[in-house]
Scaffold this motif. Structure first.
Motif, PDB file in Angstrom:
ATOM      1  N   GLY A  24      89.253   9.758  53.634  1.00  9.74           N
ATOM      2  CA  GLY A  24      87.865   9.503  53.971  1.00  9.74           C
ATOM      3  C   GLY A  24      87.066   9.124  52.745  1.00  9.74           C
ATOM      4  O   GLY A  24      87.622   8.826  51.680  1.00  9.74           O
ATOM      5  N   TRP A  25      85.748   9.146  52.856  1.00 10.81           N
ATOM      6  CA  TRP A  25      84.886   8.693  51.767  1.00 10.81           C
ATOM      7  C   TRP A  25      84.991   9.566  50.523  1.00 10.81           C
ATOM      8  O   TRP A  25      84.843   9.062  49.395  1.00 10.81           O
ATOM      9  CB  TRP A  25      83.435   8.625  52.238  1.00 10.81           C
ATOM     10  N   LYS A  26      85.250  10.851  50.676  1.00 12.05           N
ATOM     11  CA  LYS A  26      85.330  11.730  49.503  1.00 12.05           C
ATOM     12  C   LYS A  26      86.488  11.335  48.601  1.00 12.05           C
ATOM     13  O   LYS A  26      86.343  11.260  47.373  1.00 12.05           O
ATOM     14  CB  LYS A  26      85.471  13.192  49.940  1.00 12.05           C
ATOM     15  N   LEU A  27      87.660  11.104  49.192  1.00 16.94           N
ATOM     16  CA  LEU A  27      88.824  10.709  48.392  1.00 16.94           C
ATOM     17  C   LEU A  27      88.634   9.316  47.822  1.00 16.94           C
ATOM     18  O   LEU A  27      88.896   9.076  46.634  1.00 16.94           O
ATOM     19  CB  LEU A  27      90.089  10.769  49.245  1.00 16.94           C
ATOM     20  N   LYS A  56      78.505   6.641  53.189  1.00 14.28           N
ATOM     21  CA  LYS A  56      78.592   7.770  52.267  1.00 14.28           C
ATOM     22  C   LYS A  56      79.350   7.391  50.995  1.00 14.28           C
ATOM     23  O   LYS A  56      79.003   7.849  49.900  1.00 14.28           O
ATOM     24  CB  LYS A  56      79.260   8.962  52.952  1.00 14.28           C
ATOM     25  N   CYS A  57      80.356   6.545  51.136  1.00 14.58           N
ATOM     26  CA  CYS A  57      81.123   6.109  49.965  1.00 14.58           C
ATOM     27  C   CYS A  57      80.250   5.265  49.033  1.00 14.58           C
ATOM     28  O   CYS A  57      80.308   5.412  47.811  1.00 14.58           O
ATOM     29  CB  CYS A  57      82.351   5.313  50.415  1.00 14.58           C
ATOM     30  N   LYS A  58      79.412   4.410  49.615  1.00 11.60           N
ATOM     31  CA  LYS A  58      78.509   3.582  48.806  1.00 11.60           C
ATOM     32  C   LYS A  58      77.519   4.445  48.023  1.00 11.60           C
ATOM     33  O   LYS A  58      77.128   4.086  46.909  1.00 11.60           O
ATOM     34  CB  LYS A  58      77.767   2.586  49.702  1.00 11.60           C
ATOM     35  N   LYS A  59      77.131   5.580  48.594  1.00  6.58           N
ATOM     36  CA  LYS A  59      76.217   6.482  47.899  1.00  6.58           C
ATOM     37  C   LYS A  59      76.936   7.298  46.818  1.00  6.58           C
ATOM     38  O   LYS A  59      76.326   7.693  45.826  1.00  6.58           O
ATOM     39  CB  LYS A  59      75.556   7.429  48.897  1.00  6.58           C
ATOM     40  N   ALA A  60      78.246   7.534  47.030  1.00  2.00           N
ATOM     41  CA  ALA A  60      79.003   8.402  46.121  1.00  2.00           C
ATOM     42  C   ALA A  60      79.599   7.664  44.932  1.00  2.00           C
ATOM     43  O   ALA A  60      80.006   8.287  43.948  1.00  2.00           O
ATOM     44  CB  ALA A  60      80.116   9.114  46.884  1.00  2.00           C
TER      45      ALA A  60
END
Length: 318
Positions: A24-27, A56-60
């Motif tokens: 997911g976006w965290k990894l 969420k990935c774009k923010k992280a």
């Protein structure tokens, strides 16, 4: 400059595989922030869930990341529309015909990479205009090639017939394996199982612990009459093996597989009745660590092994 690093604008030629229920976006953001290319695995996501992960990935991370799209996905048009709408710049396509979507994606300025397991589909992917290919050997987890060609044999065969960059996958979870892939002609490596046990992986903790407890021979290729998949041994895998040995047909195997079996195991944590997809390299994985630590260890070992090979060259007076 390394062609894959240039293509994706990344620091290290290390790609995190787009794994169902794990990536997911965290990894993806953790790997991208560490200098590799993180990939969100769309194969286990409903369209709007994918949109949420992309956002969420774009923010992280402000680094490049991609989305893996299995082309046989039932909501494929909606998935493609979301990827384009959200401004994703890199797509790794798999499990389907790249001719259908490659031009559409590239016309939107998206870099397209396709996953293959034999020379026939490598040539087909190149012909339809993909920017690079992932050549995935028999050692890999998840869905696998019917030819059962190992990475050691597959990479040089693919390099001999295509002109575009080749990313090696299957059995790669260390710097030593990465160097071996480069020696075979690869331009980069794709790492799956080693990142499946990362702290940021969305895999269930029970699945991560079962992976790091795995021993040599604890994974087998199964369901060859459907779509070949490498599974970690458990009650479900044993049931499938018995059924196949008894000559079960496609319909019978489909009934045993049922629905959401991979989610049951990999995401919800049923270690006996769930489908547990993982690669042979699982027998070498011993810790659950941050993705950045995993990536850095692979890269540092890769550099150390280059020095060792140079020393070997001197010793042999080559």
């Amino acid at each position: 400059m390394n062609p894959i690093c240039k293509l994706f604008n990344i620091k290290y030629p290390i790609i995190q595989a787009g794994m169902v229920w794990c990536s997911g976006w965290k990894l993806a953001s953790a790997v991208s922030n560490a200098g590799g290319l993180g990939i969100i695995g769309a194969g286990s996501m409903y369209p709007e869930v994918l949109r949420e992960h992309i956002q969420k990935c774009k923010k992280a991370t402000d680094k490049p990341f991609g989305v893996n799209i299995p082309l046989l996905y039932p909501n494929i048009q909606e998935i493609i529309d979301i990827v384009i709408d959200e401004g994703v710049k890199i797509v790794f396509s798999s499990a389907g015909n790249p001719a259908t979507w490659t031009k559409i994606l590239k016309d939107k300025g998206i870099t397209v990479v396709h996953v293959i397991a034999n020379t026939k589909f490598a040539l087909k992917a190149e012909e339809v205009g993909v920017d690079a290919i992932v050549a995935e050997g028999f050692e890999a987890g998840g869905h696998n090639g019917r030819e059962e060609t190992t990475t050691l044999c597959l990479i040089p065969m693919i390099k001999a017939v295509v002109q575009i960059p080749v990313i090696a996958a299957g059995g790669i979870g260390s710097g030593k394996a990465m160097l071996a892939a480069f020696a075979l002609g690869a331009d980069a490596v794709q790492v799956g199982s080693a990142f499946a046990v990362a702290e940021e992986s969305s895999a269930h903790p029970a699945f991560k612990h079962k992976i790091i407890a795995a021993a040599e021979g604890d994974t087998k290729l199964a369901l060859k009459k459907l779509v070949p998949v490498r599974l970690l041994k458990n009650e479900f895998a044993n049931t499938i093996a018995f059924a196949e040995a008894e000559g079960a047909n496609r319909t019978e195997l489909m009934e045993l597989l049922g629905r959401a079996r991979a989610k049951l195991g990999m995401f919800e944590g049923d270690m006996e009745e769930g489908e547990l997809e993982i690669g042979q390299v699982s027998a070498m994985l011993k810790e659950i660590r941050p993705a950045s630590v995993i990536l850095e260890e692979i890269w540092q070992e890769f550099k150390i092994e280059i020095v060792r090979i140079k020393q070997l060259q001197n010793e042999l007076d080559l």
